[in-house]
Scaffold this motif. Structure first.
Motif, mmCIF file in Angstrom:
data_model
loop_
_atom_site.group_PDB
_atom_site.id
_atom_site.type_symbol
_atom_site.label_atom_id
_atom_site.label_comp_id
_atom_site.label_asym_id
_atom_site.label_seq_id
_atom_site.Cartn_x
_atom_site.Cartn_y
_atom_site.Cartn_z
ATOM 1 N N VAL A 52 6.251 -4.538 7.548
ATOM 2 C CA VAL A 52 4.690 -3.872 7.401
ATOM 3 C C VAL A 52 5.068 -2.810 8.388
ATOM 4 O O VAL A 52 4.445 -1.642 7.983
ATOM 5 C CB VAL A 52 3.926 -4.837 7.976
ATOM 6 N N ASP A 53 5.422 -2.796 9.629
ATOM 7 C CA ASP A 53 5.586 -1.932 10.417
ATOM 8 C C ASP A 53 6.317 -0.889 10.005
ATOM 9 O O ASP A 53 5.892 0.589 10.231
ATOM 10 C CB ASP A 53 6.018 -2.510 11.941
ATOM 11 N N LYS A 81 1.658 -9.167 -1.583
ATOM 12 C CA LYS A 81 0.478 -9.611 -0.455
ATOM 13 C C LYS A 81 0.507 -8.962 0.770
ATOM 14 O O LYS A 81 -0.142 -8.486 1.783
ATOM 15 C CB LYS A 81 0.739 -11.043 -0.369
ATOM 16 N N ALA A 82 1.932 -8.323 1.086
ATOM 17 C CA ALA A 82 2.246 -7.433 2.267
ATOM 18 C C ALA A 82 1.554 -5.954 2.422
ATOM 19 O O ALA A 82 1.144 -5.602 3.369
ATOM 20 C CB ALA A 82 3.754 -7.248 2.477
ATOM 21 N N ASP A 85 -1.594 -5.933 4.331
ATOM 22 C CA ASP A 85 -1.499 -5.806 5.743
ATOM 23 C C ASP A 85 -1.173 -4.286 6.026
ATOM 24 O O ASP A 85 -1.542 -3.612 7.026
ATOM 25 C CB ASP A 85 -0.363 -6.685 6.291
ATOM 26 N N GLN A 88 -4.217 -2.279 5.844
ATOM 27 C CA GLN A 88 -4.969 -2.348 6.935
ATOM 28 C C GLN A 88 -4.670 -1.650 8.047
ATOM 29 O O GLN A 88 -5.359 -0.974 8.856
ATOM 30 C CB GLN A 88 -5.179 -3.805 7.244
ATOM 31 N N LYS A 89 -3.248 -1.918 8.544
ATOM 32 C CA LYS A 89 -2.663 -1.255 9.620
ATOM 33 C C LYS A 89 -2.679 0.174 9.637
ATOM 34 O O LYS A 89 -2.899 0.958 10.666
ATOM 35 C CB LYS A 89 -1.238 -1.779 9.764
ATOM 36 N N HIS A 117 -4.870 -4.002 -3.593
ATOM 37 C CA HIS A 117 -4.729 -3.385 -2.286
ATOM 38 C C HIS A 117 -4.223 -1.663 -2.448
ATOM 39 O O HIS A 117 -4.243 -1.105 -1.328
ATOM 40 C CB HIS A 117 -3.694 -3.969 -1.620
#
Length: 403
Positions: A52-53, A81-82, A85, A88-89, A117
């Motif tokens: 994610v990051d 699903k990732a 995140d 959102q981030k 998403h």
């Protein structure tokens, strides 16, 4: 009897404007593809979507240098699903960025998750409903062909309905190297097979009243890519379709040749008015793709995102080191936008060749530079002061901004 010779009629000037094919507007988050909007620049991160990051950082790096739509790959449900995140981030630490997700290989469940998403889902017709190759097969009967078509519709319909109801979009991304076995047997490894593959999916979408579609017809060989896009446009015109096109030469490679290859395909079609969004696919860091995209668009006059430099190739008449001076001028002014600056080595071709430039830097006599505003010579200055005096002239006209 006196014969009077009449002057030869002057032919009308050639139209130097690219007239783009009229297409429907397709929303992708905060960006619109087609509908007369500027040609959109895209690229794709190479980070694993489970990171994610890392993915957020990769998307941000691309967006900050001008990439307007960013694509990610989602090979599994965990990757899909990732994306929740990641989205959102991005929004909490940076801003909203239009996102596209790739879905392959029987990916209906993944596609339905990812559609929640992202702003657009890209599917490859040759892989979305995967047909296991049969080494003994010699062809497809009409019934077999239709049965697989029904299976495609059954698999595609839930995704189409989801995207339609959310006001999101889809790219039908055909690749020459991944046509389905059914299309290969029926049409061969040809642009016709690519076009028929796309049309099959388009017609399913239209039957479900979904038209937020972008189409691509990518190939790794430029002549195939050109033929496929041109044939696609012909077929769409015949059918009254006005979907925007995403242009690219897939797997173009790296370095100078990768850039030339991509430009040969993308620019040729753009010059004919075909294309609404582009991606240059290089085997390099994704950030390296964006300058090539903008250079193509700038050279064709489709977008102006940087200074346009006009410079002669240098010859025996040149009165200064043209390569060094052009570098100095570029380094001093490259952050500006919307300007044309000419650097010319001598007076012979200088004023004529730079007639359309906003500013000119011309060697007129040894040791001195003539500075122009348009066609008008403003002043002559010592060569050592030339670049700074050019900056002063731009500042005096109120067209300078600090880097």
């Amino acid at each position: 009897m006196v014969t009077v010779s009449l002057p030869t009629p002057v032919q009308p000037e050639f139209d130097t404007t690219i007239h783009r094919r009229k297409t429907r507007p397709v929303p992708v988050g905060t960006v619109t593809i087609g509908g007369g909007h500027p040609v959109v620049v895209q690229s794709m991160i190479n980070e694993d979507t489970l990171d994610v990051d890392g993915s957020v950082a990769g998307i941000r790096r691309l967006h900050e240098i001008g990439c307007e739509i960013v694509r990610v790959t989602v090979p599994s449900m965990a990757h899909a699903k990732a994306l929740a995140d990641i989205k959102q981030k991005l929004e909490s630490t940076y801003q909203r960025v239009p996102l596209v997700a790739d879905v392959h290989h029987n990916g209906m469940k993944i596609a339905l998750e990812v559609a929640k998403h992202v702003d657009k889902v890209r599917i490859n017709p040759g892989l979305y409903v995967f047909e296991k190759p049969d080494a003994q097969r010699e062809g497809y009967s009409d019934q077999e062909f239709a049965d697989i078509g029904d299976k495609i519709r059954e698999t595609l319909e839930p995704l189409v309905v989801s995207l339609r109801d959310q006001g999101k979009s889809m790219r039908i991304g055909v690749n020459h190297g991944s046509l389905s076995e059914r299309m290969l047997f029926t049409y061969g490894d040809t642009p016709e097979g690519m076009v028929q593959s796309a049309l099959e999916f388009i017609k399913i979408c239209e039957s479900l009243d979904f038209r937020n579609l972008v189409v691509s017809m990518k190939a790794s060989r430029v002549p195939v890519m050109l033929a496929a896009y041109r044939l696609m446009v012909k077929r769409m015109d015949e059918l009254g379709m006005d979907y925007p096109l995403h242009l690219g030469v897939t797997e173009a490679g790296d370095g100078e040749y990768g850039r030339i290859k991509s430009t040969a395909g993308i620019a040729t079609l753009l010059a004919d008015g075909i294309g609404d969004t582009i991606r240059v696919s290089l085997t390099e860091a994704p950030e390296k793709e964006i300058p090539v995209c903008y250079s193509i668009l700038q050279a064709l006059g489709l977008r102006k995102t940087m200074v346009e430099y006009v410079a002669c190739p240098s010859c025996g008449r040149t009165l200064f080191n043209l390569e060094d001076v052009l570098h100095e001028v570029r380094e001093a002014t490259k952050h500006l936008t919307g300007l044309d600056i000419a650097v010319m080595g001598c007076i012979v071709n200088g004023p004529g060749e730079m007639a359309d430039a906003d500013y000119g830097y011309v060697g007129k006599q040894a040791g001195y530079i003539a500075l122009y505003r348009g066609r008008e010579e403003i002043k002559r200055v010592p060569e050592a002061d030339g670049v700074q005096e050019l900056i002063n002239l731009i500042k005096a006209d109120g067209r300078w901004v600090d880097p």
